[in-house]
Design a protein around this motif. Structure first.
Motif, mmCIF file in Angstrom:
data_model
loop_
_atom_site.group_PDB
_atom_site.id
_atom_site.type_symbol
_atom_site.label_atom_id
_atom_site.label_comp_id
_atom_site.label_asym_id
_atom_site.label_seq_id
_atom_site.Cartn_x
_atom_site.Cartn_y
_atom_site.Cartn_z
ATOM 1 N N UNK A 1 -1.315 4.608 -13.434
ATOM 2 C CA UNK A 1 -1.710 4.005 -11.996
ATOM 3 C C UNK A 1 -2.648 4.790 -11.391
ATOM 4 N N UNK A 2 -3.940 4.519 -11.157
ATOM 5 C CA UNK A 2 -4.978 5.244 -10.451
ATOM 6 C C UNK A 2 -4.947 5.304 -8.954
ATOM 7 N N UNK A 3 -5.162 4.031 -8.449
ATOM 8 C CA UNK A 3 -5.425 3.719 -7.219
ATOM 9 C C UNK A 3 -4.226 3.958 -6.313
ATOM 10 N N UNK A 4 -4.577 4.811 -5.034
ATOM 11 C CA UNK A 4 -3.352 5.060 -4.145
ATOM 12 C C UNK A 4 -2.624 3.775 -3.728
ATOM 13 N N UNK A 5 -3.381 2.638 -3.361
ATOM 14 C CA UNK A 5 -2.727 1.361 -3.012
ATOM 15 C C UNK A 5 -2.128 0.668 -4.163
ATOM 16 N N UNK A 6 -2.539 0.946 -5.203
ATOM 17 C CA UNK A 6 -1.266 0.351 -6.514
ATOM 18 C C UNK A 6 -0.245 1.199 -6.607
ATOM 19 N N UNK A 7 -0.386 2.631 -6.521
ATOM 20 C CA UNK A 7 0.826 3.483 -6.431
ATOM 21 C C UNK A 7 1.794 3.388 -5.393
ATOM 22 N N UNK A 8 1.325 2.776 -4.180
ATOM 23 C CA UNK A 8 2.271 2.195 -3.085
ATOM 24 C C UNK A 8 2.989 1.153 -3.763
ATOM 25 N N UNK A 9 2.335 0.049 -4.175
ATOM 26 C CA UNK A 9 3.186 -1.122 -4.967
ATOM 27 C C UNK A 9 3.929 -0.860 -5.820
ATOM 28 N N UNK A 10 3.412 -0.227 -6.818
ATOM 29 C CA UNK A 10 3.847 -0.300 -8.231
ATOM 30 C C UNK A 10 4.951 1.134 -8.509
ATOM 31 N N UNK A 11 4.721 2.019 -7.618
ATOM 32 C CA UNK A 11 5.761 3.124 -7.519
ATOM 33 C C UNK A 11 6.526 3.181 -6.278
ATOM 34 N N UNK A 12 5.986 3.161 -5.277
ATOM 35 C CA UNK A 12 6.878 3.278 -4.113
ATOM 36 C C UNK A 12 7.586 2.293 -3.579
ATOM 37 N N UNK A 13 7.088 1.180 -3.549
ATOM 38 C CA UNK A 13 7.857 -0.273 -3.123
ATOM 39 C C UNK A 13 8.741 -0.484 -4.197
ATOM 40 N N UNK A 14 8.270 -0.439 -5.398
ATOM 41 C CA UNK A 14 9.119 -0.618 -6.587
ATOM 42 C C UNK A 14 10.471 0.143 -6.581
ATOM 43 N N UNK A 15 10.349 1.500 -6.379
ATOM 44 C CA UNK A 15 11.518 2.264 -6.323
ATOM 45 C C UNK A 15 12.438 1.961 -5.169
ATOM 46 N N UNK A 16 11.570 1.698 -4.035
ATOM 47 C CA UNK A 16 12.318 1.283 -2.667
ATOM 48 C C UNK A 16 13.244 0.172 -3.011
ATOM 49 N N UNK A 17 12.656 -0.885 -3.831
ATOM 50 C CA UNK A 17 13.297 -2.249 -4.131
ATOM 51 C C UNK A 17 14.844 -2.186 -4.472
ATOM 52 N N UNK A 18 14.877 -1.105 -5.283
ATOM 53 C CA UNK A 18 16.334 -0.678 -5.939
ATOM 54 C C UNK A 18 17.290 -0.302 -5.165
ATOM 55 N N UNK A 19 16.760 0.159 -3.983
ATOM 56 C CA UNK A 19 17.688 0.982 -2.911
ATOM 57 C C UNK A 19 19.052 0.406 -2.452
ATOM 58 N N UNK A 20 18.968 -0.953 -2.197
ATOM 59 C CA UNK A 20 20.069 -1.888 -1.923
ATOM 60 C C UNK A 20 21.254 -1.657 -2.890
ATOM 61 N N UNK A 21 21.038 -1.455 -4.189
ATOM 62 C CA UNK A 21 21.907 -1.449 -5.495
ATOM 63 C C UNK A 21 22.382 -0.031 -5.603
ATOM 64 N N UNK A 22 21.848 0.931 -5.000
ATOM 65 C CA UNK A 22 21.945 2.417 -5.228
ATOM 66 C C UNK A 22 23.223 2.973 -4.227
#
Length: 207
Positions: free
Chosen positions: A43-64
């Motif tokens: 993933x190269x673009x910062x906006x894509x990193x926000x979606x595919x890395x940051x928000x993707x990781x945060x989506x798991x938070x309720x189950x952790x």
């Protein structure tokens, strides 16, 4: 990117203060900078990193479950560093066999002054089984069975194993010797991501 991250966090139903959101943006900035040289992610673009890395990781938070979390095969610190930023009261161990990627993780820990993160350069097979966690999570394991076999010994009684996946892993689950180890498969709705994401909740201490 600021608005994208803030709106994504809101869409996930999370409440993260301004300081945490700034640290998450700084993490993306560091990942963008290092990625030009070290090729940490496709993933190269910062906006894509926000979606595919940051928000993707945060989506798991309720189950952790906290307070002790182990991220196996953390790579560029995903989801471990994101979870550690979102929950500063937790203790997170980020584990990987690639020292190249862990150099980046250590840099993030130093620059963002993450006192709740421990970085381990070791294969999970060689990590001491005396270390026990409330949650063992990974985005990197090839199969649910591998995740169970390698992760379960590191779970506390009542702990949880979480395998992050793309499409619903039908074949993996159907091929399990004991399908009862799968407690549930949750669909993750990642804001801005036009792709399926799931998290497999695995029973670590099955009788």
């Amino acid at each position: 990117m600021d608005q994208q991250l803030a709106e994504g966090i809101l869409a996930l139903g999370l409440s993260l203060d301004d300081a945490i959101q700034q640290d998450l943006r700084d993490f993306v900035d560091l990942l963008t900078k290092w990625n030009r040289v070290y090729n940490l992610t496709s993933v190269r673009k910062p906006q894509d990193m926000v979606t595919r890395h940051i928000l993707d990781s945060l989506a798991a938070l309720p189950y952790v479950q906290g307070p002790r979390v182990l991220d196996i095969g953390t790579g560029a610190g995903l989801p471990g560093l994101v979870l550690a930023l979102a929950r500063p009261e937790w203790d997170v161990v980020t584990l990987d066999s690639s020292n190249k990627k862990l150099r980046f993780v250590r840099q993030v820990v130093a620059e963002l002054e993450l006192g709740n993160v421990q970085v381990e350069h070791v294969r999970i097979e060689d990590y001491p089984k005396t270390e026990k966690f409330d949650t063992v999570i990974s985005r990197a394991f090839s199969s649910v069975q591998d995740m169970y076999e390698q992760g379960a010994p590191h779970c506390k009684p009542g702990g949880v194993l979480l395998a992050m996946k793309g499409v619903y892993p039908v074949t993996e689950i159907e091929s399990l010797p004991d399908p009862d180890i799968v407690k549930a498969v949750h669909r993750l709705n990642v804001p801005g991501l036009d792709a399926e994401r799931h998290i497999v909740e695995i029973i670590a201490n099955i009788s």
